[in-house]
Motif scaffolding. Structure first.
Motif, PDB file in Angstrom:
ATOM      1  N   LEU A  67       0.723  -1.058   0.165  1.00  0.00           N
ATOM      2  CA  LEU A  67      -0.023   0.106   0.086  1.00  0.00           C
ATOM      3  C   LEU A  67       0.490   1.153  -0.117  1.00  0.00           C
ATOM      4  CD1 LEU A  67      -2.823  -0.659   3.063  1.00  0.00           C
ATOM      5  CD2 LEU A  67      -3.062  -0.750  -0.047  1.00  0.00           C
ATOM      6  N   LEU A  68       0.512   2.161  -0.704  1.00  0.00           N
ATOM      7  CA  LEU A  68       1.103   3.889  -0.486  1.00  0.00           C
ATOM      8  C   LEU A  68       0.906   4.823  -0.165  1.00  0.00           C
ATOM      9  CD1 LEU A  68       2.995   4.978  -3.444  1.00  0.00           C
ATOM     10  CD2 LEU A  68       0.800   6.422  -2.127  1.00  0.00           C
ATOM     11  N   TYR A  69       1.792   5.238   0.935  1.00  0.00           N
ATOM     12  CA  TYR A  69       0.990   6.595   1.861  1.00  0.00           C
ATOM     13  C   TYR A  69       1.958   7.680   1.701  1.00  0.00           C
ATOM     14  CZ  TYR A  69      -0.929   2.477   5.157  1.00  0.00           C
ATOM     15  OH  TYR A  69      -1.611   1.558   5.203  1.00  0.00           O
ATOM     16  N   THR A  70       1.083   8.863   1.796  1.00  0.00           N
ATOM     17  CA  THR A  70       1.753   9.469   1.666  1.00  0.00           C
ATOM     18  C   THR A  70       2.142  10.673   3.273  1.00  0.00           C
ATOM     19  OG1 THR A  70      -0.131  11.371   0.939  1.00  0.00           O
ATOM     20  CG2 THR A  70       0.905  10.005  -0.733  1.00  0.00           C
ATOM     21  N   MET A  71       3.185  11.252   3.186  1.00  0.00           N
ATOM     22  CA  MET A  71       3.577  11.906   4.937  1.00  0.00           C
ATOM     23  C   MET A  71       2.871  13.860   4.536  1.00  0.00           C
ATOM     24  SD  MET A  71       3.983  12.448   8.308  1.00  0.00           S
ATOM     25  CE  MET A  71       5.161  11.132   8.339  1.00  0.00           C
ATOM     26  N   ARG A  72       1.871  14.071   4.601  1.00  0.00           N
ATOM     27  CA  ARG A  72       1.635  15.430   4.137  1.00  0.00           C
ATOM     28  C   ARG A  72       2.604  16.583   5.318  1.00  0.00           C
ATOM     29  NH1 ARG A  72      -2.169  15.787   0.248  1.00  0.00           N
ATOM     30  NH2 ARG A  72      -4.342  14.153   0.426  1.00  0.00           N
ATOM     31  N   GLY A 188       6.885   0.241   9.317  1.00  0.00           N
ATOM     32  CA  GLY A 188       7.122   0.393   7.763  1.00  0.00           C
ATOM     33  C   GLY A 188       8.033   1.872   7.939  1.00  0.00           C
ATOM     34  N   LYS A 189       7.668   2.636   6.997  1.00  0.00           N
ATOM     35  CA  LYS A 189       8.871   3.776   7.504  1.00  0.00           C
ATOM     36  C   LYS A 189       8.242   5.010   8.031  1.00  0.00           C
ATOM     37  CE  LYS A 189      11.427   7.134   5.351  1.00  0.00           C
ATOM     38  NZ  LYS A 189      12.195   7.915   3.737  1.00  0.00           N
ATOM     39  N   HIS A 190       6.619   4.564   8.629  1.00  0.00           N
ATOM     40  CA  HIS A 190       5.987   5.503   9.920  1.00  0.00           C
ATOM     41  C   HIS A 190       5.233   4.720  10.155  1.00  0.00           C
ATOM     42  CE1 HIS A 190       8.412   9.250   8.392  1.00  0.00           C
ATOM     43  NE2 HIS A 190       8.075   8.733   7.263  1.00  0.00           N
ATOM     44  N   LYS A 191       5.093   5.439  11.550  1.00  0.00           N
ATOM     45  CA  LYS A 191       3.204   3.974  12.255  1.00  0.00           C
ATOM     46  C   LYS A 191       2.310   4.694  11.402  1.00  0.00           C
ATOM     47  CE  LYS A 191       5.689   3.540  16.568  1.00  0.00           C
ATOM     48  NZ  LYS A 191       7.351   4.089  15.874  1.00  0.00           N
TER      49      LYS A 191
END
Length: 230
Positions: A67-72, A188-191
């Motif tokens: 799954l792909l996520y973004t950090m705003r 992952g890289k971020h929680k």
């Protein structure tokens, strides 16, 4: 994580989580059918609600389904410095699908030809707001994270999390905030937490084989200070 393919259970997990298994036509249709059977989330209040979309992007990176996520960015008001799915508010006379195509192209440089939309999920409401979000599930085809064109005004970072990370119960936790228990995913890289984790869980429950996705959210409880990234 699943570390040794010499272990029969690990071999079964690797096969069950492979792109060939999870992204097959039959698997996709089963996921869509499961989503249609999810219980409806009751929306709070009767005041005017603002509509937004969120894309749950399935992709393949390094041979793994992710799954792909973004950090705003700091400039992005409510979700500044938080992990979110790509998406945004609907513009006038825009449906959720058109909104997502626009947002993905504007913020990540993903072209419509590289999107395969599966279905939409039931609406969820952001806590203490009148914003209602419609998650849409789909796949980014021919995915290469290095080819994304990031809109740095809104997106600070993009990262992926493989399915095997979500299936590892050691990466499961929870946050009790204002009396409500919400999932937390580490590893992952971020929680991933908050409404993003709630949507993630609802999707994974419909997408992953039941014998591989066994939740363990009570294994660890986090505080809000442990999760907020400044």
């Amino acid at each position: 994580m699943f570390t040794s393919l010499s272990n029969p259970l690990c071999m079964k997990a690797a096969l069950g989580l492979s792109p060939a298994a999870l992204l097959s036509h039959s698997s996709r249709e089963k996921c869509i059918a499961n989503i249609s059977r999810l219980p409806t989330v009751n929306l709070r209040g009767d005041r005017m609600k603002y509509c937004a979309s969120a894309f749950i992007p399935v992709c393949v990176e390094n041979g793994e389904v992710c799954l792909l996520y973004t950090m705003r960015t700091h400039n992005f008001n409510r979700f500044s410095c938080q992990v979110t799915f790509p998406g945004g508010n609907l513009e006038k006379d825009e449906n959720v699908f058109a909104s997502l195509i626009r947002e993905l192209e504007d913020n990540l440089g993903v072209q419509p030809k590289d999107l395969k939309v599966w279905t939409k999920m039931g609406q969820v409401q952001l806590r203490k707001t009148n914003v209602v979000v419609t998650p849409v599930v789909g796949e980014i085809l021919n995915f290469d994270i290095n080819n994304l064109v990031i809109n740095e005004d809104e997106v600070d970072e993009v990262f992926t999390i493989p399915m095997q990370v979500f299936c590892d119960r050691n990466n499961h936790g929870s946050l009790r905030h204002n009396g409500v228990l919400v999932p937390v995913y580490s590893g992952g890289k971020h929680k991933v937490w908050g409404i993003t984790a709630t949507i993630t869980h609802r999707f994974l429950y419909t997408f992953l084989p039941k014998e591989l996705y066994n939740i363990g959210f009570f294994r660890k409880q986090y505080t809000i200070n442990e999760l907020v990234e400044l």
